[in-house]
Design a protein around this motif. Sequence first.
Motif, PDB file in Angstrom:
ATOM      1  N   PRO A  27      29.578  29.214  27.660  1.00  0.00           N
ATOM      2  CA  PRO A  27      30.308  28.806  28.687  1.00  0.00           C
ATOM      3  C   PRO A  27      30.556  29.532  29.897  1.00  0.00           C
ATOM      4  CG  PRO A  27      31.767  28.945  26.805  1.00  0.00           C
ATOM      5  CD  PRO A  27      30.447  29.501  26.351  1.00  0.00           C
ATOM      6  N   ARG A  28      30.851  29.229  30.994  1.00  0.00           N
ATOM      7  CA  ARG A  28      31.293  29.922  32.189  1.00  0.00           C
ATOM      8  C   ARG A  28      33.026  29.912  32.074  1.00  0.00           C
ATOM      9  NH1 ARG A  28      26.322  30.534  31.555  1.00  0.00           N
ATOM     10  NH2 ARG A  28      24.992  31.293  32.677  1.00  0.00           N
ATOM     11  N   ALA A  29      33.604  30.876  32.512  1.00  0.00           N
ATOM     12  CA  ALA A  29      34.960  30.693  32.794  1.00  0.00           C
ATOM     13  C   ALA A  29      35.195  30.259  33.972  1.00  0.00           C
ATOM     14  CB  ALA A  29      35.482  32.092  32.498  1.00  0.00           C
ATOM     15  N   PRO A  30      36.079  29.186  34.314  1.00  0.00           N
ATOM     16  CA  PRO A  30      36.696  28.690  35.643  1.00  0.00           C
ATOM     17  C   PRO A  30      37.266  29.844  36.426  1.00  0.00           C
ATOM     18  CG  PRO A  30      37.781  27.761  34.038  1.00  0.00           C
ATOM     19  CD  PRO A  30      37.126  28.404  33.087  1.00  0.00           C
ATOM     20  N   TYR A  31      36.987  29.864  37.899  1.00  0.00           N
ATOM     21  CA  TYR A  31      37.687  30.836  38.500  1.00  0.00           C
ATOM     22  C   TYR A  31      38.056  30.064  40.042  1.00  0.00           C
ATOM     23  CZ  TYR A  31      36.360  34.974  36.111  1.00  0.00           C
ATOM     24  OH  TYR A  31      36.311  35.962  35.153  1.00  0.00           O
ATOM     25  N   GLN A  32      39.272  30.319  40.322  1.00  0.00           N
ATOM     26  CA  GLN A  32      39.976  29.863  41.374  1.00  0.00           C
ATOM     27  C   GLN A  32      39.499  30.786  42.782  1.00  0.00           C
ATOM     28  OE1 GLN A  32      43.856  29.234  41.081  1.00  0.00           O
ATOM     29  NE2 GLN A  32      44.272  28.789  43.098  1.00  0.00           N
ATOM     30  N   VAL A  33      39.084  30.034  43.767  1.00  0.00           N
ATOM     31  CA  VAL A  33      38.651  30.841  45.156  1.00  0.00           C
ATOM     32  C   VAL A  33      39.919  30.842  45.909  1.00  0.00           C
ATOM     33  CG1 VAL A  33      36.961  31.216  47.106  1.00  0.00           C
ATOM     34  CG2 VAL A  33      36.201  30.262  44.857  1.00  0.00           C
ATOM     35  N   ALA A  35      41.892  33.680  48.921  1.00  0.00           N
ATOM     36  CA  ALA A  35      41.810  34.760  50.099  1.00  0.00           C
ATOM     37  C   ALA A  35      41.188  36.010  49.433  1.00  0.00           C
ATOM     38  CB  ALA A  35      43.105  34.757  51.045  1.00  0.00           C
ATOM     39  N   GLU A  36      41.914  36.498  48.560  1.00  0.00           N
ATOM     40  CA  GLU A  36      41.503  37.789  48.003  1.00  0.00           C
ATOM     41  C   GLU A  36      40.339  37.854  47.088  1.00  0.00           C
ATOM     42  OE1 GLU A  36      44.841  36.444  47.244  1.00  0.00           O
ATOM     43  OE2 GLU A  36      45.811  37.148  48.898  1.00  0.00           O
ATOM     44  N   GLY A  37      39.903  36.717  46.816  1.00  0.00           N
ATOM     45  CA  GLY A  37      38.622  36.617  46.076  1.00  0.00           C
ATOM     46  C   GLY A  37      38.769  35.675  44.945  1.00  0.00           C
ATOM     47  N   PRO A  38      37.797  35.655  44.060  1.00  0.00           N
ATOM     48  CA  PRO A  38      38.189  34.862  42.884  1.00  0.00           C
ATOM     49  C   PRO A  38      39.026  35.290  41.744  1.00  0.00           C
ATOM     50  CG  PRO A  38      35.755  35.834  42.718  1.00  0.00           C
ATOM     51  CD  PRO A  38      36.737  36.194  44.044  1.00  0.00           C
ATOM     52  N   VAL A  39      39.734  34.276  41.168  1.00  0.00           N
ATOM     53  CA  VAL A  39      40.931  34.683  40.360  1.00  0.00           C
ATOM     54  C   VAL A  39      40.611  33.666  39.137  1.00  0.00           C
ATOM     55  CG1 VAL A  39      43.350  34.934  39.818  1.00  0.00           C
ATOM     56  CG2 VAL A  39      42.474  35.290  42.237  1.00  0.00           C
ATOM     57  N   LEU A  40      40.906  34.401  37.991  1.00  0.00           N
ATOM     58  CA  LEU A  40      40.566  33.411  36.849  1.00  0.00           C
ATOM     59  C   LEU A  40      41.472  32.169  36.706  1.00  0.00           C
ATOM     60  CD1 LEU A  40      39.010  33.232  34.148  1.00  0.00           C
ATOM     61  CD2 LEU A  40      40.938  34.559  32.982  1.00  0.00           C
ATOM     62  N   ALA A  41      41.159  31.011  36.861  1.00  0.00           N
ATOM     63  CA  ALA A  41      42.045  29.844  37.188  1.00  0.00           C
ATOM     64  C   ALA A  41      42.839  29.562  35.770  1.00  0.00           C
ATOM     65  CB  ALA A  41      40.834  28.635  37.301  1.00  0.00           C
ATOM     66  N   ASP A  42      42.083  29.834  34.635  1.00  0.00           N
ATOM     67  CA  ASP A  42      43.059  29.560  33.327  1.00  0.00           C
ATOM     68  C   ASP A  42      42.881  30.702  32.496  1.00  0.00           C
ATOM     69  OD1 ASP A  42      44.099  28.256  31.248  1.00  0.00           O
ATOM     70  OD2 ASP A  42      42.436  27.200  30.530  1.00  0.00           O
TER      71      ASP A  42
END
Length: 165
Positions: A27-33, A35-42
Motif C-alpha cells: 500500500p501507499r501512504a497518503p501524503y498531504q500537499v 506549500a512546503e511540499g508533501p507531508v505525511l497525512a496520517d
Amino acid sequence: MRAFAVTVLTLAALAVLAGLLWSHLSPRAPYQVTAEGPVLADPSTQALISADGWYAVITGGLGLACGALAWFLGRRHQLAVLLGLGAGGVLAAFLTLWVGSTFTLGVVVVEAAATPGVKIVPGSLTLTATGVIVAWPLVAVAFFGLMEGMHGYRESPLRKPYGLG
C-alpha cells in the motif's frame, strides 16, 4: 567465472519481477500537499511498515528459493555459486527496491481529506526500515551454507567415530 555470472544475472532478472510484485502488493501512504511540499497525512498509518514487511517477505522468500536452487544445481562450482549468491543478492535487493519504487502497479487508494480544499495524494513506495535490504543475500547465503553443512556432516567419516555403526 561462468557460474558466478549466471548466478548474478539470474538473481538480477528475478529482482525485476520481485520489484513489480512488491509494487503491486504494497500500500501507499497518503501524503498531504502543502506549500512546503508533501507531508505525511496520517502519522499513524501502517502503510510504511506494511511496505517494509512485503519487501522483506518477497526478498526473503526469493533468497530462500535461490539458495536452495543454487545448492542443488551448483554442486560442481560451489564457491563461484556462493559468491554469485552474495553479490547477486545485493544487486537484486537494490534492483528490487528501484523497480518497486519506480513503477506503480495495482490499486492505489487515496483517502478523502478531512479538511475541504486539502489535496491528498499517494506517496511513493520506499523502505523506512533500510535493514530489510539484506534479506535476499543473507537468506540465500545462509540457506546455501546450511544445506552444505548438513550434506557435509552426513557424508563425514567423523559422524561415526571409532568405527561404530
